[in-house]
Design a protein around this motif. Sequence first.
Motif, PDB file in Angstrom:
ATOM      1  N   GLN A  99       0.981  -1.234  -0.098  1.00  0.00           N
ATOM      2  CA  GLN A  99      -0.086  -0.012  -0.054  1.00  0.00           C
ATOM      3  C   GLN A  99       0.932   1.096  -0.079  1.00  0.00           C
ATOM      4  O   GLN A  99       0.511   2.514  -0.420  1.00  0.00           O
ATOM      5  CB  GLN A  99      -0.930   0.071   1.278  1.00  0.00           C
TER       6      GLN A  99
ATOM      7  N   CYS D 167      -4.933   0.902   3.700  1.00  0.00           N
ATOM      8  CA  CYS D 167      -5.786   0.906   2.624  1.00  0.00           C
ATOM      9  C   CYS D 167      -6.984   2.050   2.754  1.00  0.00           C
ATOM     10  O   CYS D 167      -7.376   2.338   4.264  1.00  0.00           O
ATOM     11  CB  CYS D 167      -6.690  -0.231   2.399  1.00  0.00           C
ATOM     12  N   GLN D 175      -9.378  -4.530  -2.947  1.00  0.00           N
ATOM     13  CA  GLN D 175      -8.242  -5.532  -2.657  1.00  0.00           C
ATOM     14  C   GLN D 175      -8.830  -6.581  -1.778  1.00  0.00           C
ATOM     15  O   GLN D 175      -8.069  -7.514  -1.987  1.00  0.00           O
ATOM     16  CB  GLN D 175      -7.134  -4.649  -2.140  1.00  0.00           C
TER      17      GLN D 175
END
Lengths: 349, 349, 248, 248
Positions: A99, D167, D175
């Motif tokens: 990420q 995230c 995802q």
Amino acid sequence: MLQITELSKTLGSFALKGVSLSIADGEYFIILGPTGAGKTILLETIAGIHAPDAGSITMDGHEISRMEPKERGVGMVYQDYMLFPHLTVEENIGFGLKQRSIDPAAIRKQVGEAAEMLGIGHLLERYPGTLSGGEQQRAAIARALVIKPRILLLDEPLSALDVTTRERLRRELVLIHRRTKITIIHITHHFEDLFALAERAAVMQNGTVVQVGTPEEIFKRPHTEFIANFTGMENLIRGISTVHDTEASIDLGRITVTALTDIEGEVVVGIRPEEVIISAGPIASGARNSYRGVITDIRPNGMFSWVTIDIGEPLTGVLTPQSLATMNLAVGENVYATFKASAVHVFAA
Amino acid sequence: MLQITELSKTLGSFALKGVSLSIADGEYFIILGPTGAGKTILLETIAGIHAPDAGSITMDGHEISRMEPKERGVGMVYQDYMLFPHLTVEENIGFGLKQRSIDPAAIRKQVGEAAEMLGIGHLLERYPGTLSGGEQQRAAIARALVIKPRILLLDEPLSALDVTTRERLRRELVLIHRRTKITIIHITHHFEDLFALAERAAVMQNGTVVQVGTPEEIFKRPHTEFIANFTGMENLIRGISTVHDTEASIDLGRITVTALTDIEGEVVVGIRPEEVIISAGPIASGARNSYRGVITDIRPNGMFSWVTIDIGEPLTGVLTPQSLATMNLAVGENVYATFKASAVHVFAA
Amino acid sequence: TPTIFSATFLAISTALLVFMVAVIAGLVLYPSLPQLIASLTSAEILFAIQLSLITSAISTALCIIIAVPVAYAMTRFSFPGKSLANVVVNLPLSLPPLVAGVALLIFFGPSLVGTVLRASGIDIVYTVTAIVVAQFFVNVPYMIRITRSAFETINPRYEHVARTLGCSDWGAFRQVTLPLATQGLVAGLVITWSKSIGEFGAVLLLAGATTMKTETLPIAVYLNISTGELNEAIAASVILIGIALVSL
Amino acid sequence: TPTIFSATFLAISTALLVFMVAVIAGLVLYPSLPQLIASLTSAEILFAIQLSLITSAISTALCIIIAVPVAYAMTRFSFPGKSLANVVVNLPLSLPPLVAGVALLIFFGPSLVGTVLRASGIDIVYTVTAIVVAQFFVNVPYMIRITRSAFETINPRYEHVARTLGCSDWGAFRQVTLPLATQGLVAGLVITWSKSIGEFGAVLLLAGATTMKTETLPIAVYLNISTGELNEAIAASVILIGIALVSL
């Protein structure tokens, strides 16, 4: 330092009600409480999953309670692992680094190191479904640690594991904490975890914090009957307390015991079985309470035996089979039961 | 007498493979084993729920393995109570009597007596869903007892209960057995039940019976490493055994221990922590194994503490906090660990 | 605190819901109230209501009588060909009712069975009986599925205990399993009844669309749309919407 | 060892299964094989197959695009009017498709919306577009229901963990949640597609039954039965049975 002030949050049938806690950097802090005490909501509110209804959470003085989870620098590990089943162990551990758009080679390296630290370096190609519970929890811990969070949040991380694995992982948590010096907040309903892991702990009940202190303080001086019961106190007897100076006489009906308390009137006393000294004859000691009684029951329980002695009230103590054999004790025999005034825990009834 | 001979039954992924047992009238017989050992199938085959694939079940010499369940005179109690949720507690307990077309007044009376015996006389009007787990299990036991079965079959009756309730109901099972003199076959995976309840017991593993005996025999002389592990044996170490006369020297690498066994070659030895005597100085005793070592770890665990001593191999013993304090032990100190030759349990590796 | 993500998803949801409400409410509000009442009380619509209620009641009863033993057998018994049986009872669930109608039309019409039945004086095609047969054939698999999942949620240990307490297998079924399945059976009954009343394709083909003879509510909608009687079609539709709301 | 009880239940099950197999097999075996092949390869049936495949593919795609955000919003978000929204998306599940067809016919026909659309040159009624609209309207509630239960089985803690790992909410959805729901989404896709191909009532009313224009497979069955062309009707039915078998 993490400072939680008057935090409240209602979510379905669970609620936090004005919780305040401060947790120092690098501390291993345990939150103990029964199911439904609001422990998980507290953890998830710290992580930023839920926005609090009231109160604040600050980190080193900065308010973080409105930040997105990803900006808070927390790692989260749940009881049921929550490894992404569609990703390999390697992809799971590297998920947080990916990420952050880190270069794949660097991800690979850091994932490898975290996996090695947790002893799962050989499992990186596997999918979570093929791992044992202990291996899955190791991977989940590695996944949380690899992003180098400031705080590691553990939600009953050992509860789903079998006894042996739990014991082993518990020891490893100590090592991980020593090595990484990370702040850990660990939720549990097993008071064994308290002794093995915690530097300090809080006890929660019905959405509020009822006691904060070191494990020894909580175990030895529980603030309420609930905590006493929850930490395994036996020999709970009702009585009337009369205070003289620094100590109290508590009339339990048939016998009177001496305790160190300033609570007067109707009380409940609790005496832990392991604080009752059982001897064949009277012993010379500083202990203020000593009674002669008859053994009414001996219950072997694998590792140790429960011995119940009728001293007017039934009083239960604990002995290893070894001591039982040495002292040659049996039901019906007369013995002495002795305990210190400080071993008598007193709660207002 | 109930005689089970070479009983086999496959049901889905579970199986019984040639199980033989005889259980005397009035005996409290426990079947111990891990999940998936086939314990429940065995019980249900005795009850007549499943027809055996092979083998026989006789009661006082009469074959009963093809009889309908209702003709066998068995009462069945499951872990999850299985009280009929659409009937009151009274109707649940009276269900079996109603099938026998007994006059309602007589049913009422017998139900009342059974409920009183189990201390649930005040709950007769309630529906099962409103009761606690302990109350439901009492009602389920009453429902099975009221039809006066020859054998009471208990399938993990205490497993779904909390610790306190389990302890209390366990004691009541002893009383019920004493009072009714009924034959009880009780399945469990807790070896605590063994000590508190069983007159004799069998250990099952993978659909077969691996040991039958008194609880003491099973705990003290486990036939296999599996049973030893299952009953909580620690200190399992691999070694090579050489037999001289009635005893054996077992080379564990760094140390050699003496054991009473006739197993030679590669073995695993097990020593229960509570059979290790820990002392500050050497002790004069008949024990054949005594070693000097350093305490490497003391782990308090609520009721007692685990003490690990490095005597060449790490050896774990158990002490009460009392003894620890009396002996003033701490990590790094030298102590003696002593255990009898008969305390060394040897299994072929 | 809504993000772009949650706001987008909520906006799509709102748009869909508004569209659905507009379409259905538009139908109900299209005729004026007096027109709607006049159509609802016309002889044709009253006939359709009566015929729908009678045929659906009979076919639902048949569905239950058959579905309970079949569902129980498929839940508790093991028998050879069980997985094939599973396919056969599930196939009609994904079969368009229209196709079931064609199959029934052939079966009771020109096929050997139909010919034999007609020779014995039993003619089903284009009769009121055909309505019941079509509703039954299309809906019995649904009823079996619902009944089955009701039985599957009942722990067989209830029956085991009942049998040790003195019940035969039939006694355990009647005294324990059936009462415990009541809720599921009632839910299945309501759904089956509502689907029977609304059944169109299979009824159209097997029973035909004859005014005032095989005119159930859906057939009334179809016939009146065909002849341009919009108000009568809407009246029949409004009743069907009401039934759908009740059976939710 | 069977008892009277189990024997009776098994006998009823066998009788029902034999009846169902006889009805469906009877249909497939009614025409001779050469007749069936000739009908299957006739221009009309080939047109119907093509039209059915195209319209059902488009309407299924629309169903997924709309159902995913709606199902996710209804699973994870709390918003005012959620229980009403629940009723609205569930109502069409128990509504006969024929009634949905009437409602759509009014909505895109004489209603205000329809009038405005026609004025802007968009005429939907009795066109191929109408087929897609009818299939979408009838099936989107099913797709929402299946997608929703797929999302509901995914522990929200997966998303919580993903969000602590860096995230955004959208990132966690894309995802983690979406990949974990894949199996449920594929199941929903197959069911929706099979139901779209088989849709009759709503398509009949909104798109009409015009030979070689709005003639999907079910419409082909209907038209050919009406004109007595039994073999063509059976050919179209056999294809629909095949699709039902595949989507089981």
